[in-house]
Design an enzyme around this catalytic site. Sequence first.
Site, PDB file in Angstrom:
ATOM      1  CB  THR A   1      -0.885  -0.007   1.261  1.00 43.39           C
ATOM      2  OG1 THR A   1      -1.722  -1.165   1.210  1.00 43.39           O
ATOM      3  CG2 THR A   1      -1.772   1.230   1.335  1.00 43.39           C
TER       4      THR A   1
ATOM      5  CB  SER B   1       2.863   7.175  -3.364  1.00 46.47           C
ATOM      6  OG  SER B   1       4.015   7.228  -2.557  1.00 46.47           O
TER       7      SER B   1
ATOM      8  CG  ASP C   1       4.097  -2.565   1.216  1.00 49.00           C
ATOM      9  OD1 ASP C   1       3.861  -1.484   0.642  1.00 49.00           O
ATOM     10  OD2 ASP C   1       3.556  -2.888   2.298  1.00 49.00           O
ATOM     11  N   GLY C   2       6.239  -0.772  -0.248  1.00 52.07           N
ATOM     12  CA  GLY C   2       7.113   0.335   0.126  1.00 52.07           C
ATOM     13  C   GLY C   2       7.417   0.305   1.614  1.00 52.07           C
ATOM     14  CB  ALA C   3       9.630   0.729   3.853  1.00 47.76           C
TER      15      ALA C   3
ATOM     16  N   GLY D   1       3.562   1.666   7.726  1.00 47.41           N
ATOM     17  CA  GLY D   1       2.279   2.048   8.309  1.00 47.41           C
ATOM     18  C   GLY D   1       1.979   3.524   8.251  1.00 47.41           C
TER      19      GLY D   1
ATOM     20  N   GLY E   1       0.757   4.916   5.887  1.00 48.33           N
ATOM     21  CA  GLY E   1      -0.576   4.960   5.281  1.00 48.33           C
ATOM     22  C   GLY E   1      -1.623   4.240   6.118  1.00 48.33           C
TER      23      GLY E   1
ATOM     24  CD  GLU F   1       1.429  -1.721   4.581  1.00 44.23           C
ATOM     25  OE1 GLU F   1       1.238  -0.924   3.662  1.00 44.23           O
ATOM     26  OE2 GLU F   1       2.069  -1.417   5.610  1.00 44.23           O
TER      27      GLU F   1
HETATM   28  O1  LIG Z   1       3.556   1.297   5.003  1.00 43.82           O
HETATM   29  C1  LIG Z   1       2.977   1.897   4.133  1.00 43.82           C
HETATM   30  C2  LIG Z   1       1.508   2.121   4.152  1.00 43.82           C
HETATM   31  O2  LIG Z   1       0.931   1.651   5.339  1.00 43.82           O
HETATM   32  C3  LIG Z   1       3.736   2.436   2.975  1.00 43.82           C
HETATM   33  O3  LIG Z   1       4.480   1.409   2.411  1.00 43.82           O
HETATM   34  C4  LIG Z   1       4.649   3.520   3.451  1.00 43.82           C
HETATM   35  O4  LIG Z   1       3.886   4.499   4.135  1.00 43.82           O
HETATM   36  C5  LIG Z   1       5.415   4.164   2.293  1.00 43.82           C
HETATM   37  O5  LIG Z   1       4.524   4.891   1.501  1.00 43.82           O
HETATM   38  P1  LIG Z   1       4.978   5.610   0.174  1.00 43.82           P
HETATM   39  O6  LIG Z   1       5.334   4.548  -0.804  1.00 43.82           O
HETATM   40  O7  LIG Z   1       3.757   6.400  -0.225  1.00 43.82           O
HETATM   41  O8  LIG Z   1       6.150   6.513   0.491  1.00 43.82           O
END
Ligand SMILES: O=C(CO)[C@H](O)[C@H](O)COP(=O)(O)O
EC number: 5.3.1.6
Length: 226
Positions: free
Chosen positions: A32, A34, A85-87, A99, A101, A107
């Site tokens: 989840t 961007s 996934d991102g972080a 987290g 988001g 996740e």
């Molecule tokens: O953990 C997350 C959502 O719960 C996202 O992976 C984290 O917030 C990174 O978000 P982005 O890719 O928008 O920088």
Amino acid sequence: MTQDELKKAVAKAAVDYIAPRLERDSVVGVGTGSTANFFIDMLAELKNEFDGAVASSEATAERLKSHGIPVYDLNSAGELEFYVDGADETNEHLELIKGGGGALTREKIVAEVAKTFICIADESKKVGVLGEFPLPVEVIPMARSLVGREIVKLGGDPVYRDGFTTDNGNIILDIYNMDISRPIQIEERLNNIVGVVTNGLFARRPADLLLLGTSRGVESIARKDS
Ligand SMILES: O=C(CO)[C@H](O)[C@H](O)COP(=O)(O)O
């Protein structure tokens, strides 16, 4: 390069990594945020080459479906080869804070099931010690004050994420100023507080592979003991 260009570059690197490894019956775990959204948009180009996806949030499920990618319930998906996934932060051991988001619980569940967890992040997310980014904790609403007091005892400053409800109907406390020099210990201590659903430290189950977007290109960093 802009941050969005770096995010697109790591999303593409993740697609390039999994594409030759996908089977017709593969189900991919999808994160989840961007960066994950860029990944979803690029994954759509391969949609006829794998079976479908498990989503880590309602928002991700909607985006996958909008591209015509089938979304499965984790309970009926069986084993997942990949979770991408991102972080919000990563250290050199690929231990993460996630987290931002608010999707941390789902996740963490999907990451736990996946054989290979690929983290995609731009270089702003790489830190020496985790904790500059406030650590999200998902909490059962009636336990908000109790959990807040326990977090203070652990040395953190909890802040209620006002007006936010998780996909699971819970609240988020973001912890500032916490000493996270021992991530596994903090992850376990926080999860032991009654009323905590989970916290955004991914240290017990770190990423296996970090694709880090830098101005010099995408660095591929495998976890040392993975
Ligand atoms: O953990 C997350 C959502 O719960 C996202 O992976 C984290 O917030 C990174 O978000 P982005 O890719 O928008 O920088």
